[in-house]
Design an enzyme around this catalytic site. Structure first.
Site, PDB file in Angstrom:
ATOM      1  N   LYS A  38      61.919  41.023  40.416  1.00  0.00           N
ATOM      2  CA  LYS A  38      62.579  40.906  39.110  1.00  0.00           C
ATOM      3  C   LYS A  38      64.052  40.571  39.301  1.00  0.00           C
ATOM      4  O   LYS A  38      64.609  39.759  38.574  1.00  0.00           O
ATOM      5  CB  LYS A  38      62.437  42.207  38.308  1.00  0.00           C
ATOM      6  CG  LYS A  38      61.056  42.399  37.695  1.00  0.00           C
ATOM      7  CD  LYS A  38      61.005  43.646  36.808  1.00  0.00           C
ATOM      8  CE  LYS A  38      59.647  43.813  36.171  1.00  0.00           C
ATOM      9  NZ  LYS A  38      59.530  44.972  35.291  1.00  0.00           N
ATOM     10  N   GLU A  94      49.918  49.806  42.857  1.00  0.00           N
ATOM     11  CA  GLU A  94      51.292  50.296  42.699  1.00  0.00           C
ATOM     12  C   GLU A  94      51.503  51.707  43.260  1.00  0.00           C
ATOM     13  O   GLU A  94      52.525  51.981  43.862  1.00  0.00           O
ATOM     14  CB  GLU A  94      51.696  50.260  41.222  1.00  0.00           C
ATOM     15  CG  GLU A  94      51.785  48.836  40.691  1.00  0.00           C
ATOM     16  CD  GLU A  94      52.273  48.775  39.251  1.00  0.00           C
ATOM     17  OE1 GLU A  94      53.402  49.202  38.983  1.00  0.00           O
ATOM     18  OE2 GLU A  94      51.504  48.303  38.387  1.00  0.00           O
ATOM     19  N   HIS A 140      27.437  35.552  38.913  1.00  0.00           N
ATOM     20  CA  HIS A 140      27.338  34.096  38.899  1.00  0.00           C
ATOM     21  C   HIS A 140      28.307  33.464  39.890  1.00  0.00           C
ATOM     22  O   HIS A 140      28.492  32.256  39.893  1.00  0.00           O
ATOM     23  CB  HIS A 140      27.587  33.572  37.478  1.00  0.00           C
ATOM     24  CG  HIS A 140      26.599  34.152  36.500  1.00  0.00           C
ATOM     25  ND1 HIS A 140      25.403  33.547  36.201  1.00  0.00           N
ATOM     26  CD2 HIS A 140      26.600  35.326  35.828  1.00  0.00           C
ATOM     27  CE1 HIS A 140      24.728  34.307  35.346  1.00  0.00           C
ATOM     28  NE2 HIS A 140      25.437  35.403  35.115  1.00  0.00           N
TER      29      HIS A 140
END
Ligand code: F6R
Length: 373
Positions: free
Chosen positions: A356, A244, A260
Site C-alpha cells: 500500500k 493473513e 469441471h
C-alpha cells in the site's frame, strides 16, 4: 520450530504457548465477535433517509472489508429481492446509476480501490452510503454530503478482526432501506457463536476442539478450502485468514464448478500430496438437494484422495447467517492456531502495508485516479 503431529498437539493444548505467539491478541479479538455483535445490536439504529426504491445494491470494499459484502450478499441478497453485487477494485460495474444503492466500505477509510469506486459512484449519481472508522473515506463522504456511518472499534483493530463492527451496521442500513429484516437472525448468530466459542476456544484441548484439529490437519501442507452455495464466502474467509493470520499460501475452490476443471489436476498431478483439503459442508442445503452430497463423495474419490489430508467442517445453526458465520468462526480460530504452530504473530501483515505504501508513493503513471495507496 518444526513440530511433529504429537508435539503439535501438546503445544496447542497449552494455552500459554498460543498466547506467547499471539503477541497482539488476535485470539481475544476473534473471541469478542459475538459480544461485539450483541453490543452493536443494542445501539440505536442509524437514521438514514432516502434509501428506499432502488433497483440494485452494489457493495464496494477490499480484503477484510470486502468479505463483509460477500457475507451480506449470501445472507441478505436473496431476501432483498433486487440484485446484490460485490465490487472489488478501482472501477464500478457499468450498470451502476440512479437506481443503485452503493455501499462503500473501508475499515481504515484509506483503501485506494474503495476510494476510487466511491468517486465513480458519486459521478454516476447513485445513492451512496459510506462506512469507515475514519480516514479519507469519511472526509470524502462529508465533502459530498452523503450518509456516513462511523465504524467504532478499539484502536489498532485490524479490518479482518472488525467483522462484527461492519456486519451489524450494514445489515441495519439495509433494514433502514426497507429491504430486509435482519435482527432476529443476528440475534440467533450471537447465540450460536457464543456456544461455539465454548467449544473451539483456546482452553479446549485438541481432542474436542474442531478448530485446533483443522490447524493440525493443514500444518505443513497448502490448505485448499472447498465449499458451495451460501458457504462460498466461508471458504474465501478461511483462505484469507490462513493467508493473513498464519502467513501461509492457501486457496479456495468451489463446487460444483471445480468438478469441471480442478478435478483433473487433483486426479493427475502428484503435487496434490503437498496439499490438505478442507471441505465446508452445510447439512440443510444438502438435505434440500442431495445431489451435492453425492457430488462431494464422488469428488473425494476422484480428486481429494490425492491430497495428504481431508477434513470436513459443518456449519451450525438454523438461519443462513448462523450457518455462514459459524463456519467462518471455526476457520478464524483455526488460522490463529496454525499461526501459533508456525510461530508467527497473527496480527501484523507487513507485506500488505509495504504494498500500500509503495503504491501510495505513486511511481506508476495513471489517469484519473487521485487515490494511489
Ligand atoms: C487487514 C486486512 C486487509 C484489509 C484490506 C483493505 O486486516 O484484512 O485485507 O482489509 O487491505 O483495507 P480496509 O479494510 O481498511 O479498506
Amino acid at each position: 520450530m518444526k513440530l511433529d503431529a504429537r508435539k503439535a498437539r501438546i503445544f496447542l493444548d497449552d494455552v500459554a504457548n498460543i498466547v506467547k505467539v499471539d503477541k497482539h491478541g488476535m485470539l481475544k479479538l476473534i473471541g469478542a465477535l459475538p459480544d461485539e455483535m450483541a453490543t452493536l445490536l443494542d445501539r440505536p439504529v442509524p437514521r438514514l433517509h432516502g434509501l428506499e426504491g432502488h433497483t440494485n445494491i452494489v457493495f464496494s470494499g477490499m480484503g477484510g472489508s470486502g468479505i463483509v459484502g460477500d457475507i451480506i450478499r449470501s445472507w441478505l441478497g436473496p431476501k432483498a429481492g433486487i440484485p446484490f453485487f460485490v465490487n472489488r477494485g478501482y472501477d464500478i460495474p457499468p450498470f451502476v446509476g440512479h437506481g443503485t444503492l452503493f455501499l462503500a466500505v473501508s475499515f481504515s477509510g484509506n483503501t485506494a480501490e474503495t476510494l476510487s469506486s466511491f468517486d465513480r459512484a458519486i459521478a454516476k449519481h447513485c445513492t451512496v452510503v459510506a462506512l469507515s472508522s475514519g480516514g479519507k473515506l469519511e472526509k470524502r463522504a462529508k465533502e459530498e454530503g452523503v450518509p456516513f456511518y462511523r465504524l467504532e472499534a478499539p484502536e489498532g483493530t485490524a479490518p479482518r478482526a472488525a467483522l462484527g463492527h461492519m456486519l451489524v451496521p450494514l445489515a441495519q442500513v439495509l433494514e433502514a432501506a426497507g429491504l430486509v429484516k435482519a435482527r432476529s437472525e443476528l440475534e440467533e448468530a450471537v447465540a450460536v457463536l457464543r456456544y461455539l466459542r465454548g467449544r473451539i476456544g483456546p482452553n479446549v484441548p485438541c481432542k474436542y476442539n474442531e478448530s485446533k484439529q483443522a490447524a493440525l490437519a493443514v500444518l505443513g501442507f497448502i490448505p485448499v478450502i472447498h465449499s458451495y452455495g451460501i458457504l462460498e464466502v466461508a471458504a474465501r474467509r478461511w483462505k484469507t485468514q490462513f493467508n493473513e493470520n498464519a502467513k501461509v499460501l492457501a486457496w479456495a475452490d468451489y463446487l460444483p464448478e471445480m468438478d469441471h476443471n480442478s478435478l483433473v489436476g487433483w486426479n493427475q498431478d502428484k503435487a496434490g500430496k503437498g496439499h490438505a483439503c478442507v471441505i465446508l459442508r452445510d447439512a440443510p442445503s444438502e438435505s434440500d438437494d442431495p445431489r451435492m452430497t453425492e457430488r462431494i463423495e464422488a469428488t473425494k474419490e476422484l480428486a481429494w484422495s490425492n491430497s495428504s489430508n481431508i477434513i470436513e467442517v459443518y456449519s451450525e445453526g438454523a438461519g443462513p447467517l448462523s450457518r455462514i458465520i459459524s463456519t467462518i468462526y471455526k476457520g478464524d480460530y483455526a488460522s490463529v492456531y496454525l499461526a501459533a504452530l508456525r510461530g508467527v504473530d497473527p496480527l501484523p501483515v507487513q507485506a500488505i502495508e509495504t504494498l500500500k505504501s509503495r503504491l501510495g508513493k505513486g511511481h506508476l503513471p495513471r489517469k484519473g485516479n487521485p487515490h494511489n495507496g
